[in-house]
Scaffold this active site. Structure first.
Site, PDB file in Angstrom:
ATOM      1  N   ARG A   1      16.478  42.666  28.361  1.00 26.26           N
ATOM      2  CA  ARG A   1      15.019  42.526  28.300  1.00 26.26           C
ATOM      3  C   ARG A   1      14.537  42.375  26.861  1.00 26.26           C
ATOM      4  O   ARG A   1      13.611  41.614  26.581  1.00 26.26           O
ATOM      5  CB  ARG A   1      14.371  43.758  28.946  1.00 26.26           C
ATOM      6  CG  ARG A   1      12.873  43.655  29.113  1.00 26.26           C
ATOM      7  CD  ARG A   1      12.339  44.742  30.023  1.00 26.26           C
ATOM      8  NE  ARG A   1      10.885  44.654  30.134  1.00 26.26           N
ATOM      9  CZ  ARG A   1      10.055  45.638  29.838  1.00 26.26           C
ATOM     10  NH1 ARG A   1      10.529  46.813  29.441  1.00 26.26           N
ATOM     11  NH2 ARG A   1       8.757  45.483  29.950  1.00 26.26           N
TER      12      ARG A   1
ATOM     13  N   HIS B   1      12.107  39.370  25.358  1.00 28.31           N
ATOM     14  CA  HIS B   1      10.836  39.672  24.692  1.00 28.31           C
ATOM     15  C   HIS B   1      10.834  39.185  23.252  1.00 28.31           C
ATOM     16  O   HIS B   1       9.785  38.807  22.723  1.00 28.31           O
ATOM     17  CB  HIS B   1      10.563  41.173  24.737  1.00 28.31           C
ATOM     18  CG  HIS B   1       9.986  41.642  26.037  1.00 28.31           C
ATOM     19  ND1 HIS B   1       8.810  42.363  26.131  1.00 28.31           N
ATOM     20  CD2 HIS B   1      10.397  41.474  27.313  1.00 28.31           C
ATOM     21  CE1 HIS B   1       8.550  42.631  27.400  1.00 28.31           C
ATOM     22  NE2 HIS B   1       9.500  42.097  28.144  1.00 28.31           N
TER      23      HIS B   1
ATOM     24  N   ASP C   1      14.398  35.714  16.653  1.00 29.43           N
ATOM     25  CA  ASP C   1      14.548  36.067  15.238  1.00 29.43           C
ATOM     26  C   ASP C   1      14.600  37.570  15.003  1.00 29.43           C
ATOM     27  O   ASP C   1      14.473  38.028  13.865  1.00 29.43           O
ATOM     28  CB  ASP C   1      13.409  35.461  14.411  1.00 29.43           C
ATOM     29  CG  ASP C   1      12.040  36.036  14.784  1.00 29.43           C
ATOM     30  OD1 ASP C   1      11.951  36.777  15.787  1.00 29.43           O
ATOM     31  OD2 ASP C   1      11.065  35.749  14.062  1.00 29.43           O
TER      32      ASP C   1
ATOM     33  N   SER D   1      12.475  39.726  15.450  1.00 25.18           N
ATOM     34  CA  SER D   1      11.223  40.296  14.937  1.00 25.18           C
ATOM     35  C   SER D   1      10.725  41.444  15.808  1.00 25.18           C
ATOM     36  O   SER D   1       9.988  42.312  15.342  1.00 25.18           O
ATOM     37  CB  SER D   1      10.145  39.215  14.826  1.00 25.18           C
ATOM     38  OG  SER D   1       9.953  38.546  16.061  1.00 25.18           O
TER      39      SER D   1
ATOM     40  N   PRO E   1       5.221  37.139  30.192  1.00 21.52           N
ATOM     41  CA  PRO E   1       4.763  37.100  31.582  1.00 21.52           C
ATOM     42  C   PRO E   1       4.359  38.483  32.077  1.00 21.52           C
ATOM     43  O   PRO E   1       4.954  39.492  31.696  1.00 21.52           O
ATOM     44  CB  PRO E   1       5.973  36.564  32.353  1.00 21.52           C
ATOM     45  CG  PRO E   1       7.147  36.870  31.478  1.00 21.52           C
ATOM     46  CD  PRO E   1       6.656  36.790  30.067  1.00 21.52           C
TER      47      PRO E   1
ATOM     48  N   HIS F   1      16.525  40.335  36.759  1.00 21.79           N
ATOM     49  CA  HIS F   1      15.993  41.492  37.480  1.00 21.79           C
ATOM     50  C   HIS F   1      16.968  41.992  38.543  1.00 21.79           C
ATOM     51  O   HIS F   1      16.621  42.864  39.329  1.00 21.79           O
ATOM     52  CB  HIS F   1      14.646  41.142  38.114  1.00 21.79           C
ATOM     53  CG  HIS F   1      13.508  41.149  37.132  1.00 21.79           C
ATOM     54  ND1 HIS F   1      12.205  40.931  37.498  1.00 21.79           N
ATOM     55  CD2 HIS F   1      13.501  41.354  35.791  1.00 21.79           C
ATOM     56  CE1 HIS F   1      11.432  40.998  36.432  1.00 21.79           C
ATOM     57  NE2 HIS F   1      12.195  41.249  35.382  1.00 21.79           N
ATOM     58  N   THR F   2      18.152  41.467  38.551  1.00 19.56           N
ATOM     59  CA  THR F   2      19.188  41.988  39.446  1.00 19.56           C
ATOM     60  C   THR F   2      19.672  43.359  38.977  1.00 19.56           C
ATOM     61  O   THR F   2      20.314  44.088  39.725  1.00 19.56           O
ATOM     62  CB  THR F   2      20.385  41.012  39.523  1.00 19.56           C
ATOM     63  OG1 THR F   2      21.327  41.505  40.460  1.00 19.56           O
ATOM     64  CG2 THR F   2      21.080  40.858  38.185  1.00 19.56           C
TER      65      THR F   2
ATOM     66  N   THR G   1      21.398  46.430  45.136  1.00 15.70           N
ATOM     67  CA  THR G   1      22.540  46.552  44.215  1.00 15.70           C
ATOM     68  C   THR G   1      22.017  46.617  42.774  1.00 15.70           C
ATOM     69  O   THR G   1      22.252  45.700  41.980  1.00 15.70           O
ATOM     70  CB  THR G   1      23.511  45.367  44.375  1.00 15.70           C
ATOM     71  OG1 THR G   1      22.792  44.135  44.126  1.00 15.70           O
ATOM     72  CG2 THR G   1      24.113  45.325  45.769  1.00 15.70           C
TER      73      THR G   1
END
Length: 356
Positions: free
Chosen positions: A65, A69, A77, A79, A194, A224-225, A279
């Site tokens: 994640r 992001h 980069d 940041s 999002p 998202h698994t 799972t």
């Protein structure tokens, strides 16, 4: 079992869709970028990631994640890792406050491991280390550790020993050569990530702005698994939706009731729910099978199936794990090319949390 014809046709279909709109900002990236300056960088990073994973399962979804992001705001980069004493950096934006600390810690530890090798000192960027660590957490499998306590931010909610925490996802070669950004602002995050309540058109528009196709969007959503989300992000869908039952009608009713048990109204604000209820510790295509059954945790998940424009791709990935993994690798490679900084646009940070 998938037939060779189905596999070849689906692979061609995904290749054609995924390669359109590719950015040219990545032209200086190379898979062997560090072959002379730090030839063992990949094994060094992998060892650090595996050690971190042995301590907490959250290493995997948190690092994955964090990479997303980072790339979607100012490009890939690093940041998002920069620290600000007055809370004005990217990580201080409300959209990033839920980023688990284990993702940051994974990169920082890997950077320290790389810097401890004299020949590699000050030669490998934090942005590249994050990209490598992301690949590694996707691939990590049951060989890493035996019985590890799963950590979900609040011990009393899910303090359960798990065996074979993560069955490995696809492995892929990582393009390298990114520099670290020197700028990180809280304001720059606004409107660049999002939201859980986004519909398909909003998602398509945001992903397209980075040269990512609808297939890329659906494939990257497959991250998202694994992982989890705070219950507060789904309260509206299960308690106050504008419907007779007050439950989002796109949710499977039985699943909605399970979510209500998992996320009661008076739950601790740190309470969490798995993104994949079946799972949650395995990187697989069950996420898409869940969408077919109305078990997408967020609106932005479920819309991939309810919207006819993306339903065929969801159905393909649900029935063909090879197609999903192939598309995921293509999409991750394209994601890693977003906003790459080279030349005088960036630097190689000595400390990932601070500019030089």
């Amino acid at each position: 079992m998938n037939s060779p014809t189905l596999l070849s046709l689906s692979s061609l279909f995904l290749l054609l869709l995924s390669t359109s709109g590719t950015s040219t900002s990545h032209t200086l990236l190379r898979k062997d970028y560090y072959k002379d300056s730090c030839p063992n960088v990949e094994s060094i990073v992998r060892a650090a990631v595996e050690k971190k994973f042995e301590q907490t399962f959250t290493t995997a979804p948190a690092t994955l994640r964090l990479f997303f992001h980072d790339c979607f705001v100012r490009g890939c980069d690093a940041s998002v890792i920069l620290f600000s004493r007055n809370s004005t950096a990217e990580k201080d934006n409300s959209d990033n406050l839920s980023l688990a600390g284990d993702g940051f810690d994974t990169v920082i530890r890997a950077k320290e491991a790389v810097e401890s090798v004299p020949s590699c000192r000050h030669k490998v960027s934090c942005a590249d280390i994050l990209a490598l660590a992301t690949r590694d957490v996707v691939k990590l499998d049951s060989r890493v550790g035996s019985v590890i306590e799963r950590w979900c931010e609040v011990e009393h909610y899910c303090s359960v020993p798990y065996i074979n925490l993560l069955t490995g996802g696809p492995s892929y070669e990582v393009e390298l050569g990114r520099l670290d950004g020197r700028i990180s602002t809280r304001k720059s995050v606004r409107h660049h990530l999002p939201k859980p309540e986004f519909g398909l058109n909003q998602l398509k528009s945001m992903f397209a702005s980075h040269g990512l196709t609808l297939t890329d969007l659906v494939a990257l959503s497959g991250a998202h698994t694994i992982g989890f989300s705070h219950c507060t992000r789904v309260y509206k869908r299960i308690y106050s939706f504008k419907s007779k039952t007050r439950i989002d009608p796109t949710l499977d009713l039985q699943y909605a009731k399970l979510l209500q048990q998992r996320c009661p109204r008076n739950a601790d604000p740190r309470a969490v729910a798995d993104l994949d209820p079946d799972t949650p510790n395995t990187f697989d295509n069950v996420y898409y099978k869940n969408l077919q059954q109305g078990k997408g945790l967020f609106t932005s998940d479920q819309t991939l199936f309810t919207d006819k424009k993306s339903r065929k791709i969801v159905n393909l990935f649900a029935s063909n794990s090879t197609a999903f993994e192939g598309a995921f690798v293509v999409a991750m490679t394209k994601l890693g090319r977003i906003g790459v900084k080279t030349g005088n646009q960036g630097e190689i940070r000595h400390n990932c949390a601070a500019v030089n």
